[in-house]
Design a protein around this motif. Structure first.
Motif, PDB file in Angstrom:
ATOM      1  N   HIS A 193       0.839  -1.203   0.000  1.00  0.00           N
ATOM      2  CA  HIS A 193       0.000   0.000   0.000  1.00  0.00           C
ATOM      3  C   HIS A 193       0.872   1.251   0.000  1.00  0.00           C
ATOM      4  CE1 HIS A 193      -3.607  -2.256   0.421  1.00  0.00           C
ATOM      5  NE2 HIS A 193      -3.402  -2.627   1.668  1.00  0.00           N
ATOM      6  N   ARG A 194       1.930   1.208   0.785  1.00  0.00           N
ATOM      7  CA  ARG A 194       2.820   2.363   0.882  1.00  0.00           C
ATOM      8  C   ARG A 194       3.504   2.623  -0.460  1.00  0.00           C
ATOM      9  NH1 ARG A 194       7.775   3.119   5.273  1.00  0.00           N
ATOM     10  NH2 ARG A 194       8.384   5.218   4.594  1.00  0.00           N
ATOM     11  N   LEU A 195       3.939   1.547  -1.117  1.00  0.00           N
ATOM     12  CA  LEU A 195       4.594   1.710  -2.417  1.00  0.00           C
ATOM     13  C   LEU A 195       3.638   2.256  -3.475  1.00  0.00           C
ATOM     14  CD1 LEU A 195       6.805  -1.515  -2.751  1.00  0.00           C
ATOM     15  CD2 LEU A 195       7.547   0.812  -2.202  1.00  0.00           C
ATOM     16  N   HIS A 196       2.387   1.845  -3.395  1.00  0.00           N
ATOM     17  CA  HIS A 196       1.380   2.291  -4.370  1.00  0.00           C
ATOM     18  C   HIS A 196       0.776   3.641  -3.990  1.00  0.00           C
ATOM     19  CE1 HIS A 196       0.857  -1.266  -7.050  1.00  0.00           C
ATOM     20  NE2 HIS A 196       1.368  -1.911  -6.013  1.00  0.00           N
ATOM     21  N   GLY A 197       1.137   4.154  -2.837  1.00  0.00           N
ATOM     22  CA  GLY A 197       0.607   5.438  -2.405  1.00  0.00           C
ATOM     23  C   GLY A 197      -0.857   5.396  -2.029  1.00  0.00           C
ATOM     24  N   GLU A 198      -1.339   4.243  -1.557  1.00  0.00           N
ATOM     25  CA  GLU A 198      -2.741   4.093  -1.181  1.00  0.00           C
ATOM     26  C   GLU A 198      -2.954   4.515   0.268  1.00  0.00           C
ATOM     27  OE1 GLU A 198      -4.174   0.249  -3.724  1.00  0.00           O
ATOM     28  OE2 GLU A 198      -2.632  -0.080  -2.207  1.00  0.00           O
ATOM     29  N   THR A 199      -3.925   5.348   0.487  1.00  0.00           N
ATOM     30  CA  THR A 199      -4.231   5.798   1.844  1.00  0.00           C
ATOM     31  C   THR A 199      -5.215   4.839   2.507  1.00  0.00           C
ATOM     32  OG1 THR A 199      -6.122   7.158   1.181  1.00  0.00           O
ATOM     33  CG2 THR A 199      -3.931   8.187   1.097  1.00  0.00           C
ATOM     34  N   ALA A 200      -5.293   4.909   3.834  1.00  0.00           N
ATOM     35  CA  ALA A 200      -6.233   4.074   4.571  1.00  0.00           C
ATOM     36  C   ALA A 200      -7.668   4.359   4.128  1.00  0.00           C
ATOM     37  CB  ALA A 200      -6.086   4.320   6.067  1.00  0.00           C
ATOM     38  N   GLU A 244      -8.682   5.365   1.140  1.00  0.00           N
ATOM     39  CA  GLU A 244      -8.909   4.764  -0.171  1.00  0.00           C
ATOM     40  C   GLU A 244      -9.138   3.257  -0.048  1.00  0.00           C
ATOM     41  OE1 GLU A 244      -6.193   7.664  -3.039  1.00  0.00           O
ATOM     42  OE2 GLU A 244      -5.286   5.925  -2.059  1.00  0.00           O
ATOM     43  N   ILE A 245      -8.413   2.617   0.840  1.00  0.00           N
ATOM     44  CA  ILE A 245      -8.520   1.172   1.018  1.00  0.00           C
ATOM     45  C   ILE A 245      -9.873   0.788   1.602  1.00  0.00           C
ATOM     46  CG2 ILE A 245      -7.544  -0.800   2.272  1.00  0.00           C
ATOM     47  CD1 ILE A 245      -4.842   0.735   2.121  1.00  0.00           C
ATOM     48  N   GLY A 246     -10.452   1.683   2.413  1.00  0.00           N
ATOM     49  CA  GLY A 246     -11.759   1.401   2.992  1.00  0.00           C
ATOM     50  C   GLY A 246     -11.808   1.458   4.504  1.00  0.00           C
ATOM     51  N   TRP A 247     -10.693   1.919   5.115  1.00  0.00           N
ATOM     52  CA  TRP A 247     -10.674   2.104   6.572  1.00  0.00           C
ATOM     53  C   TRP A 247     -11.250   3.482   6.880  1.00  0.00           C
ATOM     54  CZ3 TRP A 247     -10.034  -2.186   9.062  1.00  0.00           C
ATOM     55  CH2 TRP A 247      -9.191  -3.184   8.572  1.00  0.00           C
ATOM     56  N   ARG A 248     -12.561   3.554   6.950  1.00  0.00           N
ATOM     57  CA  ARG A 248     -13.245   4.826   7.136  1.00  0.00           C
ATOM     58  C   ARG A 248     -14.641   4.576   7.703  1.00  0.00           C
ATOM     59  NH1 ARG A 248     -13.824   6.382   0.780  1.00  0.00           N
ATOM     60  NH2 ARG A 248     -15.179   8.022   1.591  1.00  0.00           N
ATOM     61  N   VAL A 249     -15.261   5.640   8.200  1.00  0.00           N
ATOM     62  CA  VAL A 249     -16.603   5.501   8.780  1.00  0.00           C
ATOM     63  C   VAL A 249     -17.633   6.398   8.093  1.00  0.00           C
ATOM     64  CG1 VAL A 249     -15.731   4.807  11.050  1.00  0.00           C
ATOM     65  CG2 VAL A 249     -16.095   7.232  10.556  1.00  0.00           C
ATOM     66  N   TYR A 288     -10.386  -7.240   4.422  1.00  0.00           N
ATOM     67  CA  TYR A 288      -9.259  -6.355   4.116  1.00  0.00           C
ATOM     68  C   TYR A 288      -8.346  -6.998   3.075  1.00  0.00           C
ATOM     69  CZ  TYR A 288      -4.475  -4.718   4.425  1.00  0.00           C
ATOM     70  OH  TYR A 288      -3.212  -4.321   4.104  1.00  0.00           O
ATOM     71  N   ALA A 289      -7.977  -8.271   3.306  1.00  0.00           N
ATOM     72  CA  ALA A 289      -7.091  -8.953   2.367  1.00  0.00           C
ATOM     73  C   ALA A 289      -7.767  -9.135   1.010  1.00  0.00           C
ATOM     74  CB  ALA A 289      -6.662 -10.301   2.937  1.00  0.00           C
ATOM     75  N   LEU A 290      -9.056  -9.499   1.047  1.00  0.00           N
ATOM     76  CA  LEU A 290      -9.763  -9.805  -0.196  1.00  0.00           C
ATOM     77  C   LEU A 290     -10.101  -8.558  -1.001  1.00  0.00           C
ATOM     78  CD1 LEU A 290     -11.048 -12.191  -1.777  1.00  0.00           C
ATOM     79  CD2 LEU A 290     -13.187 -11.651  -0.608  1.00  0.00           C
ATOM     80  N   GLN A 291     -10.705  -7.569  -0.340  1.00  0.00           N
ATOM     81  CA  GLN A 291     -11.140  -6.361  -1.058  1.00  0.00           C
ATOM     82  C   GLN A 291     -10.084  -5.264  -1.047  1.00  0.00           C
ATOM     83  OE1 GLN A 291     -13.774  -6.936  -2.646  1.00  0.00           O
ATOM     84  NE2 GLN A 291     -14.692  -8.593  -1.466  1.00  0.00           N
ATOM     85  N   GLY A 292      -9.558  -4.991   0.161  1.00  0.00           N
ATOM     86  CA  GLY A 292      -8.611  -3.889   0.279  1.00  0.00           C
ATOM     87  C   GLY A 292      -7.285  -4.132  -0.411  1.00  0.00           C
ATOM     88  N   VAL A 329     -18.929   1.401  -2.840  1.00  0.00           N
ATOM     89  CA  VAL A 329     -18.762   2.124  -1.575  1.00  0.00           C
ATOM     90  C   VAL A 329     -17.734   1.367  -0.728  1.00  0.00           C
ATOM     91  CG1 VAL A 329     -19.913   3.134   0.420  1.00  0.00           C
ATOM     92  CG2 VAL A 329     -21.196   2.776  -1.692  1.00  0.00           C
ATOM     93  N   PRO A 330     -16.462   1.716  -0.823  1.00  0.00           N
ATOM     94  CA  PRO A 330     -15.422   0.977  -0.105  1.00  0.00           C
ATOM     95  C   PRO A 330     -15.414   1.252   1.394  1.00  0.00           C
ATOM     96  CG  PRO A 330     -14.456   2.847  -1.245  1.00  0.00           C
ATOM     97  CD  PRO A 330     -15.898   2.797  -1.659  1.00  0.00           C
ATOM     98  N   ASN A 331     -16.021   0.339   2.146  1.00  0.00           N
ATOM     99  CA  ASN A 331     -16.005   0.450   3.609  1.00  0.00           C
ATOM    100  C   ASN A 331     -15.766  -0.934   4.189  1.00  0.00           C
ATOM    101  OD1 ASN A 331     -17.242   0.399   6.441  1.00  0.00           O
ATOM    102  ND2 ASN A 331     -17.206   2.584   5.986  1.00  0.00           N
ATOM    103  N   LEU A 332     -14.587  -1.162   4.730  1.00  0.00           N
ATOM    104  CA  LEU A 332     -14.213  -2.473   5.236  1.00  0.00           C
ATOM    105  C   LEU A 332     -14.961  -2.836   6.514  1.00  0.00           C
ATOM    106  CD1 LEU A 332     -10.370  -2.404   4.588  1.00  0.00           C
ATOM    107  CD2 LEU A 332     -12.123  -3.640   3.290  1.00  0.00           C
TER     108      LEU A 332
END
Length: 224
Positions: free
Chosen positions: A59-66, A68-73, A131-135, A187-190
């Motif tokens: 994630h860090r190498l790809h510049g993906e934020t938490a 964007e991945i779906g860690w949000r409320v 997280y592993a599957l979608q994120g 709607v990416p929400n883990l």
């Protein structure tokens, strides 16, 4: 071939091997590490921790934020609303299959685990899997296949493969994988996916006889 095309090709190659690395890690753990570890559970935990560390580094190498991945409320409610309909249909399907299975003399569902299982271990495990599957895997499949049905189908197939050779679980995880992938894409929400995952797992246990789901065992443990 232009520089932009080369960059896209390289990105796809990296994404492909990232997916292979995580999937292989899970399969090796369930088919090789678990039987070699015996009663030592630490042996199966270490590969999982290494896989998580690898995904975080990626994630860090790809510049993906938490976010964007779906860690949000902030989008938890919209994601939950999208999940309710399929979950209700899934629950009705499980009830029907369980009823038919009992009438056919295939046994009764497990009655040991309670609703607390959803809130504690079930939710944590479901969240980690989503997280592993979608994120991670789903996001890498987007690079390879683009967004849409091809990615959803690939996510579902990979999820089912990871539950081999348990045919009952493979069928359930394939259907669940399709639904969760389509919702995550919109709607990416883990957190919502993790809650949905744990709830449906609990319903699966409480409605289907063990003869169909074999104690949720996969890999080498399926045969023990």
């Amino acid at each position: 071939m232009g520089s932009e095309q080369l960059a896209q090709r390289d990105e796809k190659i990296v994404a492909f091997w990232e997916i292979i690395s995580v999937v292989a890690s899970v399969l090796i753990t369930s088919w090789v590490v678990v039987p070699l570890s015996g009663s030592n559970r630490l042996g199966s935990v270490v590969p999982g921790l290494l896989a998580v560390a690898f995904m975080l580094y990626s994630h860090r190498l790809h510049g993906e934020t938490a976010r964007e991945i779906g860690w949000r409320v902030d989008n938890f409610l919209p994601a939950t609303c999208l999940l309710i309909g399929p979950m209700v249909l899934g629950a009705l399907l499980l009830l029907l299959v369980g009823w038919v299975a009992r009438k056919a003399g295939l046994g009764e569902p497990e009655r040991v685990r309670s609703a607390w299982w959803i809130l504690l271990w079930g939710f944590a495990w479901g969240l980690l899997q989503q997280y592993a599957l979608q994120g991670f895997i789903h996001r890498r499949l987007r690079i390879l296949l683009g967004r849409g049905p091809k990615a959803y189908l690939s996510v579902a197939l990979i999820f089912a493969l990871l539950h081999a050779p348990n045919l009952g679980l493979m069928a359930a995880t394939f259907l669940g994988g399709l639904i969760w992938a389509s919702v995550y894409d919109r709607v990416p929400n883990l957190l919502a996916l993790g809650l949905s995952h744990s709830t449906m797992s609990w319903l699966l246990i409480r409605t289907l006889p063990d003869s169909l789901i074999v104690g949720l065992r996969v890999g080498y443990k399926y045969f023990t």
